[in-house]
Design a protein around this motif. Structure first.
Motif, PDB file in Angstrom:
ATOM      1  N   ALA A 137       0.857  -1.190   0.000  1.00  0.00           N
ATOM      2  CA  ALA A 137       0.000   0.000   0.000  1.00  0.00           C
ATOM      3  C   ALA A 137       0.887   1.232   0.000  1.00  0.00           C
ATOM      4  CB  ALA A 137      -0.939   0.010   1.203  1.00  0.00           C
ATOM      5  N   ASP A 138       0.539   2.208  -0.805  1.00  0.00           N
ATOM      6  CA  ASP A 138       1.304   3.444  -0.899  1.00  0.00           C
ATOM      7  C   ASP A 138       0.575   4.530  -0.119  1.00  0.00           C
ATOM      8  OD1 ASP A 138       2.803   5.629  -1.508  1.00  0.00           O
ATOM      9  OD2 ASP A 138       2.601   5.457  -3.689  1.00  0.00           O
ATOM     10  N   MET A 139       1.060   4.828   1.076  1.00  0.00           N
ATOM     11  CA  MET A 139       0.385   5.806   1.912  1.00  0.00           C
ATOM     12  C   MET A 139       0.434   7.216   1.330  1.00  0.00           C
ATOM     13  SD  MET A 139       2.977   6.340   5.152  1.00  0.00           S
ATOM     14  CE  MET A 139       2.844   4.635   5.657  1.00  0.00           C
ATOM     15  N   LYS A 169      -5.909  -3.052  -6.647  1.00  0.00           N
ATOM     16  CA  LYS A 169      -4.702  -3.591  -7.264  1.00  0.00           C
ATOM     17  C   LYS A 169      -4.387  -2.868  -8.570  1.00  0.00           C
ATOM     18  CE  LYS A 169      -4.052  -8.097  -6.966  1.00  0.00           C
ATOM     19  NZ  LYS A 169      -4.306  -9.568  -7.037  1.00  0.00           N
ATOM     20  N   GLN A 170      -5.420  -2.467  -9.298  1.00  0.00           N
ATOM     21  CA  GLN A 170      -5.199  -1.716 -10.520  1.00  0.00           C
ATOM     22  C   GLN A 170      -4.585  -0.359 -10.221  1.00  0.00           C
ATOM     23  OE1 GLN A 170      -5.449  -2.570 -13.724  1.00  0.00           O
ATOM     24  NE2 GLN A 170      -4.768  -0.509 -14.321  1.00  0.00           N
ATOM     25  N   ALA A 171      -5.110   0.309  -9.185  1.00  0.00           N
ATOM     26  CA  ALA A 171      -4.558   1.607  -8.793  1.00  0.00           C
ATOM     27  C   ALA A 171      -3.112   1.460  -8.334  1.00  0.00           C
ATOM     28  CB  ALA A 171      -5.414   2.217  -7.679  1.00  0.00           C
ATOM     29  N   LEU A 172      -2.810   0.351  -7.645  1.00  0.00           N
ATOM     30  CA  LEU A 172      -1.457   0.087  -7.171  1.00  0.00           C
ATOM     31  C   LEU A 172      -0.501  -0.089  -8.357  1.00  0.00           C
ATOM     32  CD1 LEU A 172      -0.292  -0.310  -4.261  1.00  0.00           C
ATOM     33  CD2 LEU A 172      -0.477  -2.766  -4.645  1.00  0.00           C
ATOM     34  N   ALA A 173      -0.967  -0.798  -9.367  1.00  0.00           N
ATOM     35  CA  ALA A 173      -0.123  -1.098 -10.523  1.00  0.00           C
ATOM     36  C   ALA A 173       0.120   0.136 -11.391  1.00  0.00           C
ATOM     37  CB  ALA A 173      -0.765  -2.194 -11.373  1.00  0.00           C
TER      38      ALA A 173
END
Length: 423
Positions: free
Chosen positions: A94-96, A417-421
């Motif tokens: 997770a990107d805080m 997961k899409q937003a993370l990628a």
């Protein structure tokens, strides 16, 4: 998250659960002090969710070689350093720094009992992940901040690292050989003792806060600093200074307050002799064939032996050089004198007591190899530490945690997961 229920075993008796079963820990820490604390909590049965930066994760994943070998003997991306402090945890990427990542971490904080972080003072406020913000969402949250210098004071904003604190906090002034001897000078400890002891103090504080929460129903903010923990670690050396007004100096492998309590050279190696009282000292003198030194008025008490340290140690050193290390150990053990060899780490793990206590544990790793870890020293008669998981791969449990802990749908997980990628 607290629970009073018990599982039933096959024989109908109530099975006692792990001490922290039912407790959830959100781990925002990295490197060593914080992960050491959360590994303790995980070993005690807590569900520890380790939040890691996408792509890189905990800094120590790259602190190698050596690296974990996979099933074919090839290096993986998992460093041995990382493996030392992260077993029994689940990893979530997770990107805080993104709204979605910060929001996810806040959700997990509302579903957790404990949060551990080691960011700079005030560093999490801009993400809404500081204590005040999360307390408003979850008043029962125990929020443990681990920093170099604490939450207040003139150095609060400065970063702190183990090596630097060992110097600043005094340990290196009492570690190493005397300046007037070969090899003299300040020396750091061979392991990051400040990080380790800080992680241990953080563990103690968290467990105490959990107990207090049973009464009040409320969490609190724990302020654990490397400097504070390091200074506390100096123990009797601090007391020596307080009561003499003189700062202790380096004494090599000798004890500041007890003589003889040090390393001696034998003909073929070195051994430790640790006489902690008068009877042990006299037994030592008799065992090495010098009973007259046990009754010598210059050395009759520990106070006198400290005063005449150099003279006595010179006499004892000459005698010890005449014998072989293992012969001395056999004689001293037979006389009840505390002693032992100086092993390297391989020899320490091969020692029969270490083997009997299973101080090395091998855990199957998802990369296909085996992660060797050091056993927890916490031993319970009825609720033993369980080695449930090898240190996780980066993001290994992201989907699992979002589904099981937060009840996210398949579509919500896919969107995250899409937003993370695409970050």
């Amino acid at each position: 998250m607290d629970s009073e229920t018990h599982d039933a075993s096959a024989d109908g008796q109530a099975a006692r659960r792990a001490p922290l079963d039912g407790i959830r820990v959100l781990d925002l820490s990295r490197i060593l002090a914080g992960p050491w604390c959360t590994q303790n909590l995980a070993d005690l049965g807590a569900d520890v969710i380790k939040i890691e930066r996408p792509a890189s994760g905990d800094d120590t994943r790259a602190w190698g070689p050596p690296f974990l070998k996979d099933g074919q003997g090839r290096d993986t991306e998992e460093s041995a350093y990382y493996l030392s402090a992260n077993r029994n945890k689940r990893s979530v990427e997770a990107d805080m720094a993104t709204p979605a990542g910060a929001a996810l971490i806040r959700e997990l904080a509302t579903a957790s009992d404990i949060l551990v972080e080691n960011f700079k003072v005030g560093g999490l406020a801009k993400y809404g992940l500081d204590y005040a913000s999360l307390k408003a969402l979850n008043p029962r949250l125990i929020y443990c901040s681990i920093t170099g210098f604490g939450q207040d004071g003139p150095y609060a904003a400065r970063p702190g690292y183990d090596f630097m604190i060992q110097g600043l906090g005094g340990l290196m002034s009492i570690t190493g050989e005397r300046d007037d001897l070969p090899g003299g000078g300040p020396q750091k400890a061979g392991v990051a003792v400040t990080d380790i002891v800080t992680g241990m103090y953080a563990t103690v504080a968290i467990l105490a806060a959990l107990q207090e929460r049973q009464r009040s129903g409320l969490g609190q903010h724990l302020d654990i600093a490397l400097l504070d923990s390091h200074v506390a670690l100096l123990a009797n050396q601090n007391s020596n200074y307080f009561h003499s007004g003189v700062a202790p100096r380096r004494a090599g492998n000798a004890h500041q307050n007890v003589v003889p309590y040090q390393v001696f050279a034998a003909r073929d190696g070195h051994l430790i002799v640790a006489t902690g009282n008068e009877s042990q000292y006299r037994a030592y003198c008799a065992a090495i064939g010098a009973p007259e030194l046990g009754d010598d008025p210059r050395f009759a008490t520990n106070r006198l032996r400290i005063r005449n340290r150099d003279e006595l140690v010179g006499l004892l050193s000459a005698i010890m050089l005449q014998g072989r290390r293992d012969d001395w150990i056999d004689k001293l053990e037979a006389a009840g004198v505390p002693c032992g060899p100086i092993n390297d780490i391989a020899q320490a793990f091969a020692h029969p007591q270490a083997v009997a206590r299973q101080l090395r544990r091998d855990l199957p790793h998802p990369a296909g190899g085996v992660a060797a870890v050091t056993a927890s020293p916490l031993r319970f008669s009825d609720t033993p530490v369980a080695y449930r998981r090898a240190p996780p791969l980066l993001g290994q449990h992201t989907e699992e945690v979002l589904r099981e802990v937060l009840g996210k749908s398949v579509d919500e997980i896919a969107a995250f997961k899409q937003a993370l990628a695409s970050r």
